[in-house]
Design an enzyme around this catalytic site. Structure first.
Site, PDB file in Angstrom:
ATOM      1  N   SER A 165       4.204  -7.032  -4.339  1.00 58.00           N
ATOM      2  CA  SER A 165       3.963  -5.622  -4.133  1.00 58.00           C
ATOM      3  C   SER A 165       4.152  -4.765  -5.398  1.00 58.00           C
ATOM      4  O   SER A 165       3.736  -3.617  -5.417  1.00 58.00           O
ATOM      5  CB  SER A 165       4.897  -5.073  -3.048  1.00 58.00           C
ATOM      6  OG  SER A 165       6.241  -5.164  -3.448  1.00 58.00           O
ATOM      7  N   LYS A 210       8.852   1.334 -10.415  1.00 58.53           N
ATOM      8  CA  LYS A 210       8.140   1.210  -9.140  1.00 58.53           C
ATOM      9  C   LYS A 210       8.476   2.404  -8.246  1.00 58.53           C
ATOM     10  O   LYS A 210       9.619   2.905  -8.290  1.00 58.53           O
ATOM     11  CB  LYS A 210       8.562  -0.115  -8.496  1.00 58.53           C
ATOM     12  CG  LYS A 210       7.781  -0.536  -7.274  1.00 58.53           C
ATOM     13  CD  LYS A 210       8.189  -1.942  -6.840  1.00 58.53           C
ATOM     14  CE  LYS A 210       7.502  -2.407  -5.579  1.00 58.53           C
ATOM     15  NZ  LYS A 210       7.865  -3.796  -5.210  1.00 58.53           N
ATOM     16  N   SER A 242       7.709 -10.238  -5.087  1.00 56.03           N
ATOM     17  CA  SER A 242       6.967  -9.058  -5.538  1.00 56.03           C
ATOM     18  C   SER A 242       7.081  -8.702  -7.009  1.00 56.03           C
ATOM     19  O   SER A 242       6.363  -7.821  -7.473  1.00 56.03           O
ATOM     20  CB  SER A 242       7.398  -7.847  -4.713  1.00 56.03           C
ATOM     21  OG  SER A 242       6.716  -7.858  -3.500  1.00 56.03           O
TER      22      SER A 242
HETATM   23  N1  GLN Z   1       4.722 -10.426  -0.266  1.00 55.41           N
HETATM   24  C1  GLN Z   1       6.000 -10.439   0.358  1.00 55.41           C
HETATM   25  C2  GLN Z   1       5.984  -9.526   1.557  1.00 55.41           C
HETATM   26  O1  GLN Z   1       4.983  -8.994   1.835  1.00 55.41           O
HETATM   27  C3  GLN Z   1       7.063 -10.078  -0.617  1.00 55.41           C
HETATM   28  C4  GLN Z   1       7.130  -8.628  -0.856  1.00 55.41           C
HETATM   29  C5  GLN Z   1       8.241  -8.256  -1.788  1.00 55.41           C
HETATM   30  O2  GLN Z   1       8.818  -9.098  -2.472  1.00 55.41           O
HETATM   31  N2  GLN Z   1       8.594  -6.989  -1.773  1.00 55.41           N
HETATM   32  O3  GLN Z   1       6.965  -9.341   2.216  1.00 55.41           O
END
Ligand code: GLN
Length: 452
Positions: free
Chosen positions: A110, A35, A134
């Site tokens: 994400s 990532k 994410s």
């Molecule tokens: N969707 C969650 C957020 O927007 C989790 C994101 C993540 O785990 N990095 O914070």
């Protein structure tokens, strides 16, 4: 699945030259993508932000060093929501990633680029990061396996910080075994990260084929409900039945504070983010807004942060700064921390008093949604995380395993979430492997490439 063209998916932000990796090692020659918020010295670590568009890290993340030493070939960086903030990969400064199963749909986020890259066969394994879901949610939406380790199991050194008390690095792979192997390599204490636990790393692989006879699996009935897409409920029920048929003992369990997880998470995570992202001021890192000679330092900061961050990141910084500001600190941030403790206690009780080995829940209330569908409504996007953020607040390990499909003309994958006891990834992986093996459609479903 017919795999759409790589350019259409937009899972990879930068490709690396192939590295002539070591010929031995657990991951010898395995193509791994990371990532774009995990530092390498092979290219740019942008976290999918304009702010870090040209940022070359002078050091590499501990997880990257460990992958390389195990013989992996790093193929490139994967697209993501900017700084990890989002659930659809639409908040990338470099265009959205598309779901390989249906390119009109999001891959989740994400770590959407990592999940899509694995689903499309671009990478065998990809590292993601999981702050509130994410890794698990994009894995579910893309029909692959995603493992969020226990907080502290894997070093965060070299991970671009979002919310430091929640951030975890973990693998996404085509099967449970691939994830177990990658975790084996990246796990373990690290002098560069004081929050990385000094506990021995158990063998993640040798229990994968052990039957689950007698293991107690908790079901949170309130999470299988009418607000979910019907296919999510059907897939969960089918998975629970598979656990039972494989010898697991299924017991109902309650998590009384689970409904407050989204509220607590969306105070704690933005609060930490507002502090972590203060460093991007146009002086020390990356992007700086062009200044005219009359502009003041404050104007330079303002323009840099307004233009360098996308709208979701700005929203989080404002939310977090507000929650931490004097007069609101007790009402919001401290309160959220108390709720976090209650959520953790719910899990402790479930595992200790009910003697559970794992808990099964949906990953997400629905399958992958259409691009643009939830962009105008941040709350709708935040609710995507309702089954994953509580686990993050509790710091527990959890895995998303493909367990079924919708019956749309273009069928979409649906995963289930298994949650484990802190630092007991081997048992979690064992239940996950059983569930994976018990799904009769899995052979036609899984792309036929990879380590397993
Ligand atoms: N969707 C969650 C957020 O927007 C989790 C994101 C993540 O785990 N990095 O914070």
């Amino acid at each position: 699945m017919t795999v759409p063209p790589t350019d259409t998916i937009n899972a990879i932000l930068e490709r690396f030259e192939s590295q002539a990796p070591a010929t031995d090692g657990l991951l010898a020659g395995v193509n791994i993508a990371v990532k774009a918020n995990i530092c390498t010295t092979l290219g740019i670590t942008s976290a999918a932000s304009r702010m870090l568009e040209n940022y070359r890290s002078p050091f590499e993340a501990t997880v990257v060093t460990r992958l390389r030493r195990a013989g992996a070939n790093l193929i490139g960086t994967t697209n993501m929501d900017e700084f990890g903030m989002g659930s659809s990969t639409e908040h990338s400064a470099f265009g959205p990633t598309r779901n390989p199963w249906d390119t009109d749909r999001v891959p989740g986020g994400s770590s959407g680029g990592s999940a899509a890259a694995v689903a499309a066969g671009i990478a065998t394994v990809a590292l993601g990061s999981d702050t509130g879901g994410s890794i698990r949610q994009p894995a579910s939406h893309c029909g692959v396996v995603g493992l969020k380790p226990t907080y502290g199991r894997v070093s965060r050194y070299g991970l671009v910080a979002f919310a430091s008390s929640l951030d975890c690095v973990g693998p996404i792979g085509r099967c449970v075994r691939d994830c177990a192997q990658a975790l084996q390599i990246i796990a373990g204490e690290d002098p560069h990260d004081a929050t990385c636990a000094r506990v021995p790393v158990p063998n993640m692989i040798n229990q994968l084929d052990t039957p689950i006879d007698g293991l107690r699996v908790g079901v949170v009935r309130t999470m299988i409900n009418d607000h979910n897409h019907p296919a999510v409920n059907a897939v969960c029920e089918a998975a629970i039945e598979r656990v039972r048929r494989s010898g697991g003992e299924v017991v109902d369990v309650e998590l009384p504070h689970a409904d407050h997880a989204v509220a607590a998470y969306y105070l704690i995570a933005p609060a930490e983010a507002s502090s972590n992202l203060a460093r991007y001021d146009g002086v020390r890192y990356g992007y700086r807004a062009p200044a005219d000679k009359n502009s003041t330092l404050d104007e330079m900061y303002t323009h840099t942060r307004t233009n360098g961050f996308g709208p979701e990141v700005r929203r989080r910084i404002l939310l977090g700064t507000h929650a931490l500001s004097s007069g609101y600190y007790d009402a919001y941030y401290q309160r959220a921390r108390k709720v976090r403790r209650l959520i953790k206690q719910d899990y402790d009780r479930a595992f200790n008093e009910h003697g559970l080995h794992t808990v099964v829940t949906p990953v997400s209330p629905g399958p992958a949604f259409r691009l643009g569908e939830k962009l105008a409504d941040p709350m709708a996007l935040y609710l995507e995380d309702q089954y994953t953020v509580g686990v993050s607040l509790a710091g527990l390990p959890a895995i998303s395993v493909p367990a079924g499909m919708t019956d749309d003309p273009k069928p979409l994958p649906i995963g289930v979430q298994l949650i484990g006891k802190a630092f007991d990834e081997p048992t979690l992986l064992r239940v996950a492997a059983t569930l994976e093996a018990a799904w009769s459609q899995r052979d036609s479903f899984k792309p036929q490439v990879g380590m397993c």
